[in-house]
Write a protein that holds these residues in place. Sequence first.
Motif, PDB file in Angstrom:
ATOM      1  N   THR A 173      -4.607   9.412 -11.677  1.00  0.00           N
ATOM      2  CA  THR A 173      -3.815   7.710 -12.463  1.00  0.00           C
ATOM      3  C   THR A 173      -3.976   6.900 -11.495  1.00  0.00           C
ATOM      4  OG1 THR A 173      -1.384   9.626 -13.065  1.00  0.00           O
ATOM      5  CG2 THR A 173      -1.075   7.550 -11.500  1.00  0.00           C
ATOM      6  N   VAL A 174      -4.454   7.478 -10.411  1.00  0.00           N
ATOM      7  CA  VAL A 174      -4.554   5.858  -9.685  1.00  0.00           C
ATOM      8  C   VAL A 174      -5.645   5.189  -9.722  1.00  0.00           C
ATOM      9  CG1 VAL A 174      -5.589   5.337  -7.306  1.00  0.00           C
ATOM     10  CG2 VAL A 174      -4.270   6.709  -6.776  1.00  0.00           C
ATOM     11  N   ALA A 175      -6.818   5.711 -10.888  1.00  0.00           N
ATOM     12  CA  ALA A 175      -8.083   5.310 -10.710  1.00  0.00           C
ATOM     13  C   ALA A 175      -7.749   4.272 -12.484  1.00  0.00           C
ATOM     14  CB  ALA A 175      -9.257   6.387 -11.656  1.00  0.00           C
TER      15      ALA A 175
ATOM     16  N   GLU B  16      -3.398   6.214  -0.813  1.00  0.00           N
ATOM     17  CA  GLU B  16      -3.855   6.914  -0.487  1.00  0.00           C
ATOM     18  C   GLU B  16      -2.841   8.557  -1.049  1.00  0.00           C
ATOM     19  OE1 GLU B  16      -4.176   8.950   4.592  1.00  0.00           O
ATOM     20  OE2 GLU B  16      -3.133   7.287   3.386  1.00  0.00           O
ATOM     21  N   LEU B  17      -4.072   8.988  -1.031  1.00  0.00           N
ATOM     22  CA  LEU B  17      -3.085  10.986  -1.260  1.00  0.00           C
ATOM     23  C   LEU B  17      -3.653  11.942  -0.817  1.00  0.00           C
ATOM     24  CD1 LEU B  17      -4.011  10.426  -5.438  1.00  0.00           C
ATOM     25  CD2 LEU B  17      -1.968  10.038  -4.385  1.00  0.00           C
ATOM     26  N   ARG B  18      -2.236  12.331  -0.255  1.00  0.00           N
ATOM     27  CA  ARG B  18      -2.715  13.605   0.656  1.00  0.00           C
ATOM     28  C   ARG B  18      -2.222  14.891   0.775  1.00  0.00           C
ATOM     29  NH1 ARG B  18      -1.124   9.266   6.044  1.00  0.00           N
ATOM     30  NH2 ARG B  18       0.531  11.154   5.532  1.00  0.00           N
ATOM     31  N   LEU B  19      -2.840  16.107   0.254  1.00  0.00           N
ATOM     32  CA  LEU B  19      -2.106  17.160   0.850  1.00  0.00           C
ATOM     33  C   LEU B  19      -1.370  17.553   1.985  1.00  0.00           C
ATOM     34  CD1 LEU B  19      -2.007  19.272  -1.128  1.00  0.00           C
ATOM     35  CD2 LEU B  19      -4.411  20.686   0.231  1.00  0.00           C
ATOM     36  N   GLN B  20      -0.348  17.592   1.564  1.00  0.00           N
ATOM     37  CA  GLN B  20       0.757  17.497   3.203  1.00  0.00           C
ATOM     38  C   GLN B  20       2.043  17.770   3.017  1.00  0.00           C
ATOM     39  OE1 GLN B  20       1.394  13.576   5.495  1.00  0.00           O
ATOM     40  NE2 GLN B  20       1.029  14.806   7.659  1.00  0.00           N
ATOM     41  N   ASP B  21       3.032  18.341   3.219  1.00  0.00           N
ATOM     42  CA  ASP B  21       4.308  19.034   4.041  1.00  0.00           C
ATOM     43  C   ASP B  21       4.959  17.572   4.556  1.00  0.00           C
ATOM     44  OD1 ASP B  21       6.665  20.031   4.046  1.00  0.00           O
ATOM     45  OD2 ASP B  21       5.678  22.160   3.525  1.00  0.00           O
ATOM     46  N   VAL B  22       6.019  16.986   3.783  1.00  0.00           N
ATOM     47  CA  VAL B  22       6.735  15.821   4.673  1.00  0.00           C
ATOM     48  C   VAL B  22       7.170  17.079   5.536  1.00  0.00           C
ATOM     49  CG1 VAL B  22       9.239  17.178   3.048  1.00  0.00           C
ATOM     50  CG2 VAL B  22       8.244  14.795   4.080  1.00  0.00           C
ATOM     51  N   ALA B  23       7.159  18.438   5.955  1.00  0.00           N
ATOM     52  CA  ALA B  23       7.747  18.767   7.644  1.00  0.00           C
ATOM     53  C   ALA B  23       7.149  18.497   8.233  1.00  0.00           C
ATOM     54  CB  ALA B  23       8.320  20.160   6.591  1.00  0.00           C
ATOM     55  N   ALA B  24       5.608  18.302   8.189  1.00  0.00           N
ATOM     56  CA  ALA B  24       4.532  18.540   9.107  1.00  0.00           C
ATOM     57  C   ALA B  24       4.630  16.953   9.167  1.00  0.00           C
ATOM     58  CB  ALA B  24       3.210  19.109   8.674  1.00  0.00           C
TER      59      ALA B  24
ATOM     60  N   SER C 163       0.941  -0.568  -0.310  1.00  0.00           N
ATOM     61  CA  SER C 163      -0.189  -0.050  -0.437  1.00  0.00           C
ATOM     62  C   SER C 163       1.045   1.013  -0.399  1.00  0.00           C
ATOM     63  CB  SER C 163      -0.948  -0.094   1.174  1.00  0.00           C
ATOM     64  OG  SER C 163      -2.046  -1.282   1.127  1.00  0.00           O
ATOM     65  N   VAL C 164       0.197   2.356  -1.088  1.00  0.00           N
ATOM     66  CA  VAL C 164       1.708   3.270  -1.068  1.00  0.00           C
ATOM     67  C   VAL C 164       0.318   4.812  -0.351  1.00  0.00           C
ATOM     68  CG1 VAL C 164       2.642   4.634  -2.730  1.00  0.00           C
ATOM     69  CG2 VAL C 164       2.674   2.329  -2.894  1.00  0.00           C
ATOM     70  N   THR C 165       1.322   5.424   0.679  1.00  0.00           N
ATOM     71  CA  THR C 165       0.767   6.732   1.255  1.00  0.00           C
ATOM     72  C   THR C 165       1.761   7.988   0.397  1.00  0.00           C
ATOM     73  OG1 THR C 165      -0.120   6.132   2.439  1.00  0.00           O
ATOM     74  CG2 THR C 165       0.409   8.784   2.746  1.00  0.00           C
ATOM     75  N   GLY C 166       0.691   8.112  -1.280  1.00  0.00           N
ATOM     76  CA  GLY C 166       1.599   9.469  -1.690  1.00  0.00           C
ATOM     77  C   GLY C 166       1.015  11.201  -0.732  1.00  0.00           C
ATOM     78  N   ILE C 167       1.880  12.090  -1.250  1.00  0.00           N
ATOM     79  CA  ILE C 167       1.911  13.218  -0.121  1.00  0.00           C
ATOM     80  C   ILE C 167       2.667  14.344  -0.780  1.00  0.00           C
ATOM     81  CG2 ILE C 167       1.711  12.433   2.082  1.00  0.00           C
ATOM     82  CD1 ILE C 167       4.479  13.845   2.856  1.00  0.00           C
TER      83      ILE C 167
END
Length: 291
Positions: free
Chosen positions: A170-172, A181-189, A153-157
Amino acid sequence: MTDTTISALADPVREWERGAWCLAALALAARGEAGSLTHAARDVLEAAGVPEHTLASSPLTPAQIEALASAGLLKTAGLLTGRDVSWADQSDDALRAQGQASGIAAAMFAQFVVPNYPELGARLAQPGARMLDVGTGVGALGAGFAIAFPALSVTGIDVMPRVLELAQQTVAEAGLQERMELRLQDVAALDEEGVYDLAWLPAPFVPERAFTEGVRRIARALRPGGMVMIGHGRLEGPPVDDALTRLQTIAYGGTPIDGAAATDLLTELRLGDAKTLQTPPGAPGITVAFR
């Protein structure tokens, strides 16, 4: 101005322009549309020593070949608009091209990483395996890993809402809605702990502040025995290649780091077995370490 002075500039410009047209020919040939333009592009490749059967026998898909050829051209075209250039400023076509090129990373991982760490390959094949894809963009890299490892399973941020919309497509299209899973997130957070077996962090596309904090947070987010992979420029080659790597990284707001600096950083975080792997010419440098 003497003829010698003119030639000192005109000769390299002519050669560089020739290379750009050869890349355009490769992209057109890979696209494979009917017409005289495609035939002319194939003639260019044949004359350059890349016959048509080379494309047909390549393990890369036509879309991946086109992306490899066009990504750099699209990026440099954006750079010359006179505006501050970031990935957020790029067209959907440029973002998709870069994503398609990044999608090859799963094949590189299988070829250059797994043979050195077979226990990691076995780990990623187990039910419940999880990967973090930082700066997922259009999701092609994460999708490539999910396809290569059917239990993963892959989480992409990413920090750009627009690219995450493209990533959803792409996922669809890959039928991976249940495993990506796709998330709007900064890696620093990033605030997870002991979650991932593998994490990918592409330094050239992550600003320095986010990169430095992000590495620390990724180290905490790995499961014991999990691996972090830092993709970075290769700054030990010919001077022009090193200078171009720095220019490209700075132009897109990324972190200019090489294998030695990445190894030192991972070692300071007390991650084990930090080392820079051998990758083929033209591929990014990869430095890995384990929690």
